[in-house]
Design a protein around this motif. Structure first.
Motif, PDB file in Angstrom:
ATOM      1  N   ARG A   1     -12.615  -9.222  -6.643  1.00 30.95           N
ATOM      2  CA  ARG A   1     -11.282  -9.479  -7.217  1.00 30.95           C
ATOM      3  C   ARG A   1     -10.928 -10.965  -7.163  1.00 30.95           C
ATOM      4  O   ARG A   1     -10.383 -11.529  -8.122  1.00 30.95           O
ATOM      5  CB  ARG A   1     -10.217  -8.682  -6.455  1.00 30.95           C
ATOM      6  CG  ARG A   1     -10.274  -7.187  -6.656  1.00 30.95           C
ATOM      7  CD  ARG A   1      -9.135  -6.519  -5.896  1.00 30.95           C
ATOM      8  NE  ARG A   1      -9.283  -5.077  -5.875  1.00 30.95           N
ATOM      9  CZ  ARG A   1      -8.402  -4.247  -5.304  1.00 30.95           C
ATOM     10  NH1 ARG A   1      -7.321  -4.739  -4.702  1.00 30.95           N
ATOM     11  NH2 ARG A   1      -8.612  -2.943  -5.331  1.00 30.95           N
TER      12      ARG A   1
ATOM     13  N   ILE B   1      -6.346  -4.826  -0.707  1.00 35.12           N
ATOM     14  CA  ILE B   1      -7.445  -4.977   0.247  1.00 35.12           C
ATOM     15  C   ILE B   1      -7.022  -6.039   1.261  1.00 35.12           C
ATOM     16  O   ILE B   1      -6.734  -7.181   0.903  1.00 35.12           O
ATOM     17  CB  ILE B   1      -8.750  -5.355  -0.457  1.00 35.12           C
ATOM     18  CG1 ILE B   1      -9.193  -4.183  -1.336  1.00 35.12           C
ATOM     19  CG2 ILE B   1      -9.830  -5.703   0.571  1.00 35.12           C
ATOM     20  CD1 ILE B   1     -10.481  -4.402  -2.075  1.00 35.12           C
TER      21      ILE B   1
ATOM     22  N   GLU C   1     -15.370  -5.485  -2.739  1.00 36.76           N
ATOM     23  CA  GLU C   1     -14.375  -5.352  -3.804  1.00 36.76           C
ATOM     24  C   GLU C   1     -13.342  -6.483  -3.729  1.00 36.76           C
ATOM     25  O   GLU C   1     -12.935  -7.043  -4.755  1.00 36.76           O
ATOM     26  CB  GLU C   1     -13.686  -3.994  -3.720  1.00 36.76           C
ATOM     27  CG  GLU C   1     -12.476  -3.817  -4.644  1.00 36.76           C
ATOM     28  CD  GLU C   1     -12.801  -3.950  -6.125  1.00 36.76           C
ATOM     29  OE1 GLU C   1     -11.850  -4.105  -6.914  1.00 36.76           O
ATOM     30  OE2 GLU C   1     -13.993  -3.915  -6.508  1.00 36.76           O
TER      31      GLU C   1
ATOM     32  N   LYS D   1       0.832  -1.207   0.000  1.00 35.55           N
ATOM     33  CA  LYS D   1       0.000   0.000   0.000  1.00 35.55           C
ATOM     34  C   LYS D   1       0.865   1.254   0.000  1.00 35.55           C
ATOM     35  O   LYS D   1       0.574   2.226  -0.712  1.00 35.55           O
ATOM     36  CB  LYS D   1      -0.926  -0.003   1.209  1.00 35.55           C
ATOM     37  CG  LYS D   1      -2.093  -0.966   1.124  1.00 35.55           C
ATOM     38  CD  LYS D   1      -2.995  -0.839   2.356  1.00 35.55           C
ATOM     39  CE  LYS D   1      -4.167  -1.789   2.297  1.00 35.55           C
ATOM     40  NZ  LYS D   1      -5.049  -1.683   3.489  1.00 35.55           N
TER      41      LYS D   1
ATOM     42  N   HIS E   1      -4.065  -8.642  -5.459  1.00 37.24           N
ATOM     43  CA  HIS E   1      -3.934  -7.592  -4.444  1.00 37.24           C
ATOM     44  C   HIS E   1      -4.953  -7.754  -3.320  1.00 37.24           C
ATOM     45  O   HIS E   1      -5.608  -6.806  -2.889  1.00 37.24           O
ATOM     46  CB  HIS E   1      -4.030  -6.204  -5.094  1.00 37.24           C
ATOM     47  CG  HIS E   1      -2.983  -5.982  -6.137  1.00 37.24           C
ATOM     48  ND1 HIS E   1      -3.104  -5.043  -7.134  1.00 37.24           N
ATOM     49  CD2 HIS E   1      -1.778  -6.596  -6.349  1.00 37.24           C
ATOM     50  CE1 HIS E   1      -2.032  -5.079  -7.915  1.00 37.24           C
ATOM     51  NE2 HIS E   1      -1.208  -6.013  -7.461  1.00 37.24           N
TER      52      HIS E   1
ATOM     53  N   ASP F   1      -3.004  -0.829  -4.593  1.00 35.70           N
ATOM     54  CA  ASP F   1      -4.323  -0.839  -3.948  1.00 35.70           C
ATOM     55  C   ASP F   1      -4.617  -2.246  -3.420  1.00 35.70           C
ATOM     56  O   ASP F   1      -5.238  -3.067  -4.094  1.00 35.70           O
ATOM     57  CB  ASP F   1      -5.392  -0.400  -4.948  1.00 35.70           C
ATOM     58  CG  ASP F   1      -6.789  -0.412  -4.340  1.00 35.70           C
ATOM     59  OD1 ASP F   1      -6.896  -0.367  -3.090  1.00 35.70           O
ATOM     60  OD2 ASP F   1      -7.768  -0.482  -5.107  1.00 35.70           O
TER      61      ASP F   1
ATOM     62  N   ASP G   1     -14.953  -2.407   0.911  1.00 39.23           N
ATOM     63  CA  ASP G   1     -13.684  -3.103   0.694  1.00 39.23           C
ATOM     64  C   ASP G   1     -13.896  -4.612   0.638  1.00 39.23           C
ATOM     65  O   ASP G   1     -13.273  -5.316  -0.166  1.00 39.23           O
ATOM     66  CB  ASP G   1     -12.693  -2.759   1.801  1.00 39.23           C
ATOM     67  CG  ASP G   1     -12.172  -1.335   1.708  1.00 39.23           C
ATOM     68  OD1 ASP G   1     -12.276  -0.740   0.618  1.00 39.23           O
ATOM     69  OD2 ASP G   1     -11.665  -0.818   2.718  1.00 39.23           O
TER      70      ASP G   1
END
Length: 402
Positions: free
Chosen positions: A395, A37, A391, A30, A363, A35, A388
């Motif tokens: 991903r 999570i 998302e 980060k 990520h 980016d 978050d």
């Protein structure tokens, strides 16, 4: 280092904390602008309640808190922890049974330094919190893992535990609600395991740090409440970190028989003296106050619990039971191993390699099951913002099905 600059065998046999390693790498990525999570760290994403922060701010200005406190903790905090035990666990303890520690982790460390001699064994139901075996090894003991998979709800039977018992067995660790699985032991099993420990003269180390984070009407069962006759060989570990979103304040405690508490205070006197006065004042405000804030957090965690379980089970090759406590999902990912994944067709031979690929390519930071004595699993903390979480799951789904 030169050949004579050797480190002790004691430290060389200890593995680094996998959860902190994952969190550190995610934070480094980060900081480099990636980016990421993070599903790795086990800490609520909520701020510490404002009344606790205000109490700490006032404590900073009070000269009384610029000095040492008694090693075992502020007397009023120890009294409050004793009162909290009666309130939540429904049995009476005295303040002189309480030792306040620098986070719950120090309480875990001190217990085994006090109890174990070289070669003593400690039964640790697996999957387990990553530090349990390491603190046992640091005390010269031998951790004995008893694994229970998702097919039995990550909860062992007394028969499994007894099969692991030997003449060198000194103690058993109970952790319910569980980190990493979120499993909650029911009252019948807790009582049965307590009776087994009583009959076999074993110390019971009950880590109750997630006691207030349960769902679907499930309640934490306290072995000290269910079996009063066990209290002379029971040590309870707890702290303010999870209940009050105070992971960074570093206040934990043990509740133990008086002789154990005295020994812990003696050890702590040579290690760290006392816990920070300001943190103890903040903890006093938390422990003596209502549980309203944890109720609000639990509601939010419950929404996230259902969201992450649904999302994980929607990913081909992932199977995730619904946790009943804490704030972790612990899916089985064995079906994802040894097959091409992601746009690069990457192959992971283990859950540790899979976690590394998820971090590097998708990520997403999760902790591999190897850290918890459970290869083939991943741990996802759902103590993060709803957006978050969504998302991160998007991903992972996209990466697995690419």
């Amino acid at each position: 280092m030169a050949s004579w600059q050797t480190l002790s065998d004691r430290i060389n046999i200890v593995s680094p904390s996998a959860t902190l390693a994952v969190d550190s790498k995610a934070k480094a990525m980060k900081a480099a602008g990636v980016d990421v999570i993070g599903f790795g760290a086990g800490e609520p994403n909520f701020p510490t309640p404002q009344n606790i922060v205000d109490t700490a701010a006032a404590a900073c200005r009070d000269p009384r808190n610029h000095r040492y406190t008694p090693t075992a903790g502020l007397p009023e905090l120890r009294e409050a922890i004793a009162a909290k035990t009666l309130r939540d666990s429904s049995y009476q303890v005295d303040a002189n049974q309480v030792v306040v520690t620098n986070g719950g982790k120090q309480a875990v460390y001190e217990v085994f330094q006090i109890l174990l001699d070289e070669g003593d064994e400690v039964i640790i139901p697996a999957p387990f919190w990553t530090s349990y075996p390491e603190v046992v090894k640091l005390a010269g003991g031998n951790p004995v893992e008893v694994f229970s998979g998702h097919e039995q709800g990550f909860i062992p039977t007394v028969e499994q535990l007894d099969a692991a018992r030997t003449p060198r067995t000194k103690a058993i660790i109970l952790n319910s609600p569980s980190n990493p699985t979120g499993a909650v032991w029911d009252e019948e099993l807790v009582r049965e395991v307590g009776k087994w420990a009583l009959d076999n003269h074993l110390w019971v180390i009950s880590d109750e740090i997630y006691e207030h984070l349960t769902y679907d009407g499930v309640r934490t069962s306290y072995v000290g409440e269910l079996l009063p006759e066990l209290r002379d060989q029971l040590i309870v570990l707890n702290g303010v970190a999870k209940t009050y979103a105070m992971t960074g304040w570093r206040v934990g405690w043990m509740v133990a028989p008086v002789d154990v508490a005295k020994a812990a205070s003696k050890l702590q006197g040579h290690m760290t003296s006392n816990v920070s006065n300001v943190s103890q004042r903040a903890a006093l405000c938390a422990v003596a106050g209502p549980l309203d804030e944890v109720g609000h957090m639990r509601q939010a965690f419950d929404v996230r619990r259902n969201a992450i379980t649904t999302a994980l089970n929607a990913i081909p090759g992932v199977s995730c039971p619904t946790p009943q406590g804490a704030f972790y999902a612990f899916p089985n990912v064995e079906a994802l191993l040894n097959r091409a994944l992601g746009p690069k067709g990457s192959i992971a031979a283990s859950s540790a390699e899979l976690a590394a690929l998820l971090l590097d390519e998708a990520h997403i930071a999760a902790v591999p099951g190897e850290a918890f004595g459970a290869p083939g699993y991943l741990r996802f903390s759902y103590a993060l913002a709803d957006a978050d979480l969504a998302e991160g799951m998007r991903r992972m789904h996209e990466w697995v099905t690419a």
